[in-house]
Scaffold this motif. Structure first.
Motif, PDB file in Angstrom:
ATOM      1  N   ARG A  32     -17.014  30.104   4.471  1.00 19.74           N
ATOM      2  CA  ARG A  32     -17.817  28.906   4.747  1.00 19.74           C
ATOM      3  C   ARG A  32     -19.244  29.334   4.994  1.00 19.74           C
ATOM      4  NH1 ARG A  32     -14.412  27.090   9.056  1.00 19.74           N
ATOM      5  NH2 ARG A  32     -12.407  26.563   8.184  1.00 19.74           N
ATOM      6  N   GLU A  33     -20.145  28.338   4.955  1.00 17.55           N
ATOM      7  CA  GLU A  33     -21.553  28.662   5.172  1.00 17.55           C
ATOM      8  C   GLU A  33     -21.732  29.333   6.534  1.00 17.55           C
ATOM      9  OE1 GLU A  33     -25.731  26.357   4.737  1.00 17.55           O
ATOM     10  OE2 GLU A  33     -23.981  25.453   3.805  1.00 17.55           O
ATOM     11  N   GLY A  34     -22.504  30.409   6.539  1.00 19.32           N
ATOM     12  CA  GLY A  34     -22.742  31.106   7.802  1.00 19.32           C
ATOM     13  C   GLY A  34     -21.661  32.115   8.140  1.00 19.32           C
ATOM     14  N   GLU A  35     -20.547  32.046   7.425  1.00 19.77           N
ATOM     15  CA  GLU A  35     -19.470  33.005   7.663  1.00 19.77           C
ATOM     16  C   GLU A  35     -19.659  34.210   6.762  1.00 19.77           C
ATOM     17  OE1 GLU A  35     -15.559  31.575   6.893  1.00 19.77           O
ATOM     18  OE2 GLU A  35     -15.447  30.484   8.780  1.00 19.77           O
ATOM     19  N   ARG A  36     -19.267  35.364   7.257  1.00 21.55           N
ATOM     20  CA  ARG A  36     -19.336  36.535   6.397  1.00 21.55           C
ATOM     21  C   ARG A  36     -18.090  36.578   5.534  1.00 21.55           C
ATOM     22  NH1 ARG A  36     -20.516  41.991   9.074  1.00 21.55           N
ATOM     23  NH2 ARG A  36     -18.949  41.388  10.567  1.00 21.55           N
TER      24      ARG A  36
END
Ligand code: HEC
Length: 158
Positions: A32-36
């Motif tokens: 997800r966005e912001g997740e590595r």
């Protein structure tokens, strides 16, 4: 004078990117966005392999600061592997805690003999998990030579 055209290479690059896109969509779950993005287990293991080597040469050199650092790195990697890949046999993950703690104790006591003993136990732990997941052909051992010639392992400044 010949002008430099980007048209063809760019098309190739975009084509390649599209291909990479489909492959990763079909394979791993998308972050997800912001997740590595989730590291591959084999990559975590290769990191563990590096840590295993560096830990040995740090301990041998009596560079206890570096040995502490590498023990933490190794521990974190194994914890990440266990958290991200829950199909790993739990017993084989938790049995790694004992030799890692013994290594930490040897480092705290600056005890090279105990360090060597605990390191053997750690390596046996790596191999016992590989055997239990039918990867017994991945056999770790005490490293003979240090491949990291660009790093000074001797104890210097803190
Ligand atoms: C709890 C189980 C477990 C433990 C403990 C474990 N491994 Fe692994 N290891 C695996 C699995 C599973 C793979 C296969 C990963 C894959 O291919 O997806 C693997 C693969 C590897 C590989 C091959 C990676 C490659 O791409 O060449 C190396 C090297 C490795 N492990 C080193 C270690 C070291 C060093 C330790 C101990 C410090 C260790 N492992 C401890 C489960 C374990």
């Amino acid at each position: 004078m010949k002008t430099f055209s980007l048209a063809k290479p760019a098309a190739v690059v975009i084509g390649a990117m599209a291909l990479v896109g489909t492959v990763s969509l079909a394979g791993a779950q998308q972050p997800r966005e912001g997740e590595r993005p989730q590291p591959r287990l084999a990559d975590l293991m290769q990191g563990a392999q590096v840590g295993h080597i560096k830990l040995w040469f740090a301990g041998k050199a009596g560079n206890w600061g570096l040995a502490t650092y590498e023990t933490k790195q190794l521990k974190t990697r194994l914890e990440d592997a266990a958290a991200l890949y829950q199909s790993l046999p739990v017993n084989d993950v938790t049995t790694m805690a004992k030799p890692l703690d013994a290594i930490s104790a040897a480092i705290a006591a600056k005890d090279r003999r105990e360090f060597v003993r605990a390191y053997g136990e750690l390596t046996a732990g790596c191999n016992s998990c590989h055997q239990s997941v039918k990867l017994g052909f991945i056999r770790m051992q005490t490293p003979a030579a240090n491949p990291f010639s660009n790093q000074e392992f001797g104890a210097g400044k803190k």
